[in-house]
Design a protein around this motif. Structure first.
Motif, mmCIF file in Angstrom:
data_model
loop_
_atom_site.group_PDB
_atom_site.id
_atom_site.type_symbol
_atom_site.label_atom_id
_atom_site.label_comp_id
_atom_site.label_asym_id
_atom_site.label_seq_id
_atom_site.Cartn_x
_atom_site.Cartn_y
_atom_site.Cartn_z
ATOM 1 N N ALA A 36 39.647 83.714 82.503
ATOM 2 C CA ALA A 36 38.852 83.439 83.429
ATOM 3 C C ALA A 36 37.624 83.033 82.626
ATOM 4 C CB ALA A 36 38.581 84.287 84.530
ATOM 5 N N PHE A 37 37.185 83.719 81.561
ATOM 6 C CA PHE A 37 35.974 83.664 80.615
ATOM 7 C C PHE A 37 35.984 82.354 79.918
ATOM 8 C CE2 PHE A 37 33.578 86.431 83.069
ATOM 9 C CZ PHE A 37 34.212 87.886 83.011
ATOM 10 N N ASP A 38 37.316 82.383 79.294
ATOM 11 C CA ASP A 38 37.632 81.162 78.616
ATOM 12 C C ASP A 38 37.434 79.783 79.266
ATOM 13 O OD1 ASP A 38 38.230 82.156 75.914
ATOM 14 O OD2 ASP A 38 40.241 82.192 76.459
ATOM 15 N N ARG A 39 37.923 79.829 80.463
ATOM 16 C CA ARG A 39 37.559 78.753 81.568
ATOM 17 C C ARG A 39 36.071 78.248 81.597
ATOM 18 N NH1 ARG A 39 42.081 80.435 84.350
ATOM 19 N NH2 ARG A 39 40.890 81.629 85.856
ATOM 20 N N ILE A 40 35.393 79.296 81.899
ATOM 21 C CA ILE A 40 33.698 79.079 82.199
ATOM 22 C C ILE A 40 33.306 78.516 80.776
ATOM 23 C CG2 ILE A 40 31.621 80.709 82.435
ATOM 24 C CD1 ILE A 40 33.191 82.112 84.441
ATOM 25 N N ALA A 41 33.801 79.141 79.410
ATOM 26 C CA ALA A 41 33.075 78.794 78.310
ATOM 27 C C ALA A 41 33.631 77.148 78.245
ATOM 28 C CB ALA A 41 33.661 79.610 77.122
ATOM 29 N N ALA A 42 34.590 76.850 78.657
ATOM 30 C CA ALA A 42 35.205 75.314 78.361
ATOM 31 C C ALA A 42 34.403 74.490 79.038
ATOM 32 C CB ALA A 42 36.585 75.252 78.640
ATOM 33 N N ILE A 43 33.850 75.085 80.333
ATOM 34 C CA ILE A 43 33.339 74.048 81.254
ATOM 35 C C ILE A 43 31.818 74.017 80.773
ATOM 36 C CG2 ILE A 43 32.013 74.277 83.488
ATOM 37 C CD1 ILE A 43 34.742 75.613 84.578
ATOM 38 N N VAL A 44 31.136 75.081 80.034
ATOM 39 C CA VAL A 44 29.955 75.027 79.722
ATOM 40 C C VAL A 44 29.887 74.044 78.478
ATOM 41 C CG1 VAL A 44 28.280 76.364 78.385
ATOM 42 C CG2 VAL A 44 29.134 77.441 80.435
ATOM 43 N N GLU A 45 31.009 74.284 77.755
ATOM 44 C CA GLU A 45 31.047 73.241 76.456
ATOM 45 C C GLU A 45 30.960 71.796 76.877
ATOM 46 O OE1 GLU A 45 33.304 70.742 73.710
ATOM 47 O OE2 GLU A 45 34.024 71.835 75.571
ATOM 48 N N ARG A 46 31.828 71.558 77.850
ATOM 49 C CA ARG A 46 31.934 70.253 78.513
ATOM 50 C C ARG A 46 30.620 69.628 78.857
ATOM 51 N NH1 ARG A 46 37.186 71.615 79.990
ATOM 52 N NH2 ARG A 46 36.493 71.719 82.396
ATOM 53 N N LEU A 47 29.946 70.453 79.660
ATOM 54 C CA LEU A 47 29.006 69.870 80.632
ATOM 55 C C LEU A 47 27.446 69.744 79.626
ATOM 56 C CD1 LEU A 47 29.269 71.673 84.016
ATOM 57 C CD2 LEU A 47 29.723 69.488 83.139
ATOM 58 N N ILE A 48 27.402 70.780 78.889
ATOM 59 C CA ILE A 48 26.419 70.886 77.996
ATOM 60 C C ILE A 48 26.677 70.020 76.693
ATOM 61 C CG2 ILE A 48 24.604 72.469 76.596
ATOM 62 C CD1 ILE A 48 24.819 74.179 79.046
ATOM 63 N N ASP A 49 27.827 69.727 76.295
ATOM 64 C CA ASP A 49 28.088 69.166 75.023
ATOM 65 C C ASP A 49 27.551 70.062 73.965
ATOM 66 O OD1 ASP A 49 27.467 65.980 73.651
ATOM 67 O OD2 ASP A 49 29.219 67.101 73.504
ATOM 68 N N ALA A 50 27.880 71.069 73.728
ATOM 69 C CA ALA A 50 27.427 71.876 72.690
ATOM 70 C C ALA A 50 28.925 72.119 71.963
ATOM 71 C CB ALA A 50 26.926 73.214 73.162
ATOM 72 N N ILE A 424 35.805 75.262 90.577
ATOM 73 C CA ILE A 424 34.728 74.910 89.670
ATOM 74 C C ILE A 424 34.862 73.891 88.596
ATOM 75 C CG2 ILE A 424 34.574 76.872 87.985
ATOM 76 C CD1 ILE A 424 31.569 77.001 88.475
ATOM 77 N N GLU A 425 36.166 74.147 88.062
ATOM 78 C CA GLU A 425 36.681 73.060 86.954
ATOM 79 C C GLU A 425 36.806 72.032 87.639
ATOM 80 O OE1 GLU A 425 39.370 74.389 83.768
ATOM 81 O OE2 GLU A 425 39.862 76.058 84.686
ATOM 82 N N ALA A 426 37.416 71.656 88.721
ATOM 83 C CA ALA A 426 37.467 70.379 89.367
ATOM 84 C C ALA A 426 36.267 69.723 89.425
ATOM 85 C CB ALA A 426 38.283 70.381 90.739
ATOM 86 N N PRO A 465 40.435 65.930 81.061
ATOM 87 C CA PRO A 465 41.588 66.481 81.946
ATOM 88 C C PRO A 465 41.668 66.075 83.182
ATOM 89 C CG PRO A 465 40.239 68.236 81.608
ATOM 90 C CD PRO A 465 39.447 67.110 81.088
ATOM 91 N N ALA A 466 41.362 64.941 83.468
ATOM 92 C CA ALA A 466 41.311 64.645 85.178
ATOM 93 C C ALA A 466 42.559 63.429 85.509
ATOM 94 C CB ALA A 466 40.109 63.544 85.029
ATOM 95 N N ALA A 467 43.055 64.070 86.800
ATOM 96 C CA ALA A 467 43.673 63.315 87.349
ATOM 97 C C ALA A 467 43.063 62.847 88.817
ATOM 98 C CB ALA A 467 45.375 63.674 87.796
ATOM 99 N N ALA A 468 42.844 61.595 89.145
ATOM 100 C CA ALA A 468 41.753 61.470 90.226
ATOM 101 C C ALA A 468 42.324 60.163 90.960
ATOM 102 C CB ALA A 468 40.588 61.247 89.767
ATOM 103 N N THR A 469 41.995 60.116 92.293
ATOM 104 C CA THR A 469 41.919 58.764 92.815
ATOM 105 C C THR A 469 40.519 58.423 93.225
ATOM 106 O OG1 THR A 469 41.782 59.986 95.310
ATOM 107 C CG2 THR A 469 43.695 59.829 94.396
ATOM 108 N N ALA A 470 40.410 57.115 93.493
ATOM 109 C CA ALA A 470 39.122 56.505 93.446
ATOM 110 C C ALA A 470 39.011 55.114 94.132
ATOM 111 C CB ALA A 470 38.388 56.543 92.010
#
Length: 595
Positions: A36-50, A424-426, A465-470
């Motif tokens: 769970a915390f690894d996922r949150i860290a991954a989200i932060v890393e992607r969104l803040i680009d650190a 929240i990952e989505a 890591p996205a699978a999306a319709t648009a």
């Protein structure tokens, strides 16, 4: 000197606070990774680009890293380090965020070993707290060069820190409940009762329904009847319910809550709060007569020779949230019954606390989702309206989104999409996809098909890591009409309401989702649309129903549009949302009135 003290393991200031360390021990994190915390860290890393993002929890002499992205060996494997490597200890000591552009220039941090061993230069960390406000650790990012952290990056870190804190609090609450269960001593039937209570309280986040069910479970098994009152943070009573084991007394039990409303229960609550534990009254209700006379009069009619007044307590803060009144008409309560009653109050308090935590977590998640949705542009002769509604089931947000932005050449881009997932990952991935659409399309006159093809290449090249319709569309004014070009990647078809009230469904040959395999080329479709038309783009949450074909849902939207050619756009949006057959999926829609 500080480094020598830390190396010797000497607790320093807030770090060594016994109450804080007890809360940390209840987390039971150990020394390994936590998904769970690894996922949150991954989200932060992607969104803040650190390059480095970590979730830390500090004991008296170690910093544990249950969540991390970007740490080198051996720390990435051991998931811990001494406090001489910890920037986060300063956040724990101060109890507030720490934002540093260059730690080498900060006297508190310039000799930290992470500068040498991790190459850390810039640091930003926010505190993670338990329900008592004790700082257990941090959610933090680091960069290997000096960096001025932006206000939006700090705000995002704070919001995700709240989500992380909620997870810590829920784990502590669960551990406290486990401790209570391990130490509960009661008879076999009372243990069964407590198990049923746990299932009943855990089975819903509707605290009013849960407490009402609690009363019906307790009446007849622990007491002849019971009365439950719950206060809000201001002290006003927000819930009352009563139950009797004998159906013949159901009307009197219902009357009990009515009589209680006429009585001021605050003196009774204050008495429970000052006692902090069970109050026993074998005088036939003397305690009630002194504190809540109207309630005492109703209780006498139900039989109240023996009473237990049980506090409903928050599991961590021990704050009294309300009370459970248990009454027997003739038989006194046993010591085992008292112990079980105390456990009933604790479990009710845990349910109330979890419900509030759930509400807070949902609010934080929804704020994050809403922050990723755009302000629609003001465009001459085009009236834009967007709506987003999260799924009603659970506390999740998801990957549905809409967007519109004006191009320098005067055309208008419209987009609606759905990244798979309802968490929240989505939502975080959705933000990346939406920004890629904007960044790739702005300032270019390419048709929507090539733009979606380029988006596919970007998703793969950047490992999103996205699978999306648009659906991506471009609107241009051409004489008295509009020229609409659009491309569809596995998404429900756009709908057009013409000025004469007819509805067109823009079905086209399906093309694959984004993010699977890059597809080049993608098809661009063209439509000439008269002024006075209304174009609708939407996600599948508005039309899908497991019991029906999607065509039926789309036809239902067409019926709503056909009946509202002259209605205000906001009213049409509301009517469309009300047609949704279910609400266990997110909904996003974008309505464009072409004037």
């Amino acid at each position: 000197m500080l480094r020598e003290d830390l190396a010797a393991g000497a607790p320093n200031g807030v770090i060594g606070d016994p109450a804080r360390l007890r809360a940390v021990s209840r987390l039971g994190l150990g020394g390994g990774a936590d998904p769970a915390f690894d996922r949150i860290a991954a989200i932060v890393e992607r969104l803040i680009d650190a390059p480095v993002a970590v979730v830390t929890v500090l004991t008296a002499d170690r910093q544990h890293l249950p969540g991390q992205v970007g740490l080198p060996a051996p720390f990435a494997g051991t998931r811990e380090m001494g406090l001489e490597h910890s920037f986060s200890r300063h956040v724990v000591d101060a109890g507030e965020p720490l934002i540093v552009a260059d730690v080498r220039d900060d006297a508190r941090m310039s000799d930290n070993l992470s500068i040498r061993d991790l190459g850390a230069v810039a640091y930003a960390g926010v505190p993670l707290t338990d329900s008592d406000g004790l700082v257990l650790g941090t959610l933090a990012v680091m960069d290997r060069e000096a960096r001025k952290w932006t206000p939006s990056e700090i705000a995002l870190l704070v919001e995700l820190g709240e989500v992380c804190s909620s997870e810590l609090r829920l784990r502590i609450a669960r551990e406290i409940a486990d401790e209570a269960r391990r130490h509960a001593e009661s008879a076999h039937d009372q243990l069964i009762l407590l198990g049923e209570l746990t299932d009943a309280l855990a089975g819903t986040m509707d605290i009013d329904a849960a407490l009402t069910k609690l009363g019906h479970l307790v009446a007849g098994r622990l007491a002849d009847w019971c009365f439950i009152a719950l206060a809000d943070p201001s002290g006003s009573i927000r819930h009352m319910s009563a139950a009797h084991h004998d159906p013949a007394y159901a009307e009197l039990a219902a009357d009990l809550t009515g009589r209680a409303r006429q009585s001021d229960l605050k003196p009774l609550l204050r008495d429970v709060q000052s006692a902090g534990s069970i109050r026993r009254d074998d005088t036939g209700g003397g305690l009630l007569r002194a504190k809540a006379p109207e309630l005492a009069a109703a209780a006498a009619e139900l039989g109240s020779s023996s009473l237990l007044l049980v506090p409903i307590t928050a599991p961590v803060t021990k704050r009294v949230l309300g009370l459970v009144l248990l009454a027997n008409g003739a038989v006194p309560f046993t010591g085992a019954a008292e112990q079980t009653a105390a456990e009933v109050g604790r479990r009710a308090g845990m349910a109330v606390d979890n419900s509030r935590l759930y509400g807070h977590q949902r609010h934080v998640a929804e704020v994050l989702q809403q922050s990723m949705l755009p302000d629609l542009p003001i465009v001459d002769r085009i009236d834009l309206h967007g709506r987003y509604l999260p799924a009603q089931a659970g506390a999740e947000v998801g990957g549905d989104w809409y967007d519109a932005f004006a191009q320098p050449d005067g055309s208008l881009m419209l987009a609606v999409g759905d990244v798979s997932g309802h968490d929240i990952e989505a939502a975080a991935t959705m933000g990346q996809v939406r920004n890629l659409v904007r960044g790739d399309a702005y300032g270019r006159d390419d048709a929507p098909g090539p733009l979606l093809a380029q988006l596919d290449r970007a998703l793969h090249g950047l490992h999103v890591p996205a699978a999306a319709t648009a659906v991506l569309a471009r609107l241009r004014r051409e004489g008295d009409d509009y020229l609409v070009s659009f491309a569809n990647a596995g998404h429900p078809p756009p709908l057009l309401l013409r000025p004469d009230g007819e509805v067109e469904i823009w079905w086209e040959t399906p093309e694959p989702l984004l993010g699977l395999l890059p597809r080049d080329p993608r098809t661009t479709h063209l439509r000439r649309v008269p002024a006075g038309s209304t174009l609708l783009l939407y996600t599948d949450g508005l039309v899908e129903d497991p019991a029906h074909l999607i065509d039926e849902g789309i036809a239902r939207l067409g019926h709503v549009l056909r009946g509202a050619p002259t209605r205000p756009a906001e009213e049409i949006c509301t009517k469309l949302i009300k047609t949704a057959p279910r609400r266990d999926d997110d909904i996003a829609l974008l309505l464009a009135r072409l004037l």
